[in-house]
Motif scaffolding. Sequence first.
Motif, mmCIF file in Angstrom:
data_model
loop_
_atom_site.group_PDB
_atom_site.id
_atom_site.type_symbol
_atom_site.label_atom_id
_atom_site.label_comp_id
_atom_site.label_asym_id
_atom_site.label_seq_id
_atom_site.Cartn_x
_atom_site.Cartn_y
_atom_site.Cartn_z
ATOM 1 N N ILE A 1 0.854 -1.184 0.000
ATOM 2 C CA ILE A 1 0.000 0.000 0.000
ATOM 3 C C ILE A 1 0.893 1.239 0.000
ATOM 4 N N GLU A 2 0.885 1.950 -1.112
ATOM 5 C CA GLU A 2 1.682 3.175 -1.188
ATOM 6 C C GLU A 2 0.928 4.307 -0.497
ATOM 7 N N GLY A 3 1.626 4.961 0.417
ATOM 8 C CA GLY A 3 1.011 6.045 1.163
ATOM 9 C C GLY A 3 1.819 6.369 2.394
ATOM 10 N N HIS A 4 1.189 6.995 3.379
ATOM 11 C CA HIS A 4 1.901 7.337 4.617
ATOM 12 C C HIS A 4 1.090 6.889 5.831
ATOM 13 N N GLU A 5 1.787 6.638 6.921
ATOM 14 C CA GLU A 5 1.125 6.217 8.151
ATOM 15 C C GLU A 5 0.352 7.381 8.756
ATOM 16 N N ILE A 6 -0.782 7.063 9.344
ATOM 17 C CA ILE A 6 -1.602 8.090 9.986
ATOM 18 C C ILE A 6 -0.833 8.802 11.098
ATOM 19 N N LEU B 1 -2.221 2.213 10.349
ATOM 20 C CA LEU B 1 -3.223 2.785 9.462
ATOM 21 C C LEU B 1 -2.497 3.602 8.395
ATOM 22 N N ILE B 2 -2.715 3.261 7.136
ATOM 23 C CA ILE B 2 -2.033 3.919 6.018
ATOM 24 C C ILE B 2 -3.022 4.788 5.249
ATOM 25 N N ARG B 3 -2.634 6.034 5.002
ATOM 26 C CA ARG B 3 -3.421 6.900 4.131
ATOM 27 C C ARG B 3 -2.976 6.612 2.697
ATOM 28 N N ARG B 4 -3.812 5.911 1.940
ATOM 29 C CA ARG B 4 -3.432 5.460 0.605
ATOM 30 C C ARG B 4 -3.259 6.647 -0.345
ATOM 31 N N LYS B 5 -2.130 6.685 -1.005
ATOM 32 C CA LYS B 5 -1.808 7.796 -1.908
ATOM 33 C C LYS B 5 -2.782 7.869 -3.076
ATOM 34 N N GLN B 6 -3.201 6.723 -3.538
ATOM 35 C CA GLN B 6 -4.044 6.643 -4.732
ATOM 36 C C GLN B 6 -5.364 7.398 -4.587
ATOM 37 N N ASP B 7 -6.013 7.255 -3.424
ATOM 38 C CA ASP B 7 -7.343 7.849 -3.264
ATOM 39 C C ASP B 7 -7.578 8.527 -1.925
ATOM 40 N N GLY B 8 -6.555 8.544 -1.058
ATOM 41 C CA GLY B 8 -6.699 9.212 0.232
ATOM 42 C C GLY B 8 -7.456 8.417 1.279
#
Length: 262
Positions: A96-101, A145-152
């Motif tokens: 899952i590409e994104g950043h941790e909450i 918890l990951i904030r997904r880059k693709q759709d937030g």
Amino acid sequence: MLFKTLSGRYQIVKHLGGGGFGQTYLAEDKQLPGNPLCVVKQLQPKATDSFTLEVARRLFDREAQVLYKLGNHDQIPRLLAHFEEDKEFYLIQDFIEGHEIKQELPSDKKFSETQVIALCREILKILEFVHQQDVIHRDIKPSNLIRRKQDGKIVLIDFGAVKQVSTHEGNNDGNTTLTVSIGSPGYMPNEQLGGKPRFCSDIYAVGMLGIQALTGIAPSQLPEDPATGETIWRDKVQVSQQFAQGKSILISLDTRNQKNLR
């Protein structure tokens, strides 16, 4: 492990972290076009004797079955494969590409009441699905918890601590029992600390995460009422009575979880 290829397919490219359940790596799938990234979780038994390995294998297979079922939700990583190699066990999941909450919760930032409600509702909607599968996550916290880059959208990760509830694992009261307590300080309620997590234990963790977002203070740093053990936080922020009682968030829960929260 770096650059090692597992199962003739997954080449390790980066170490992501580790803990009591094993190590986590980023890998490339060499059998798919473009070599897409995936997450490899290496589960390492404490011993390698035949009895320990058989117990570990049984628990590993059960966990894989749970993860496969949970992966039907868009906000939970899919289980792509699971296998045993050289007396160690591996789970392959979506990356899952994104950043941790936790990156959204610095100590100098405080969420508004509206923002906290939105955050908690989204997490609780994922948990609603998890609990409907009779599974307790047991380690809800900002880094899982990951904030997904693709759709937030928020994605719930790290199901290494999952507890599957069954009718064979209850006591006379019908409550689930465990021999160990698993979770993270500040986000665990007393029943989980005592090794007896329930569905409401996950909801408690979401509540503590919401309080952290609201106050800018990590749950483990908040004082407790010595008489009741309740976390003291309302003197640090101005919120509505409805919010403080959890009524603003209850509408996002199914009937079972509403009862657990009260």
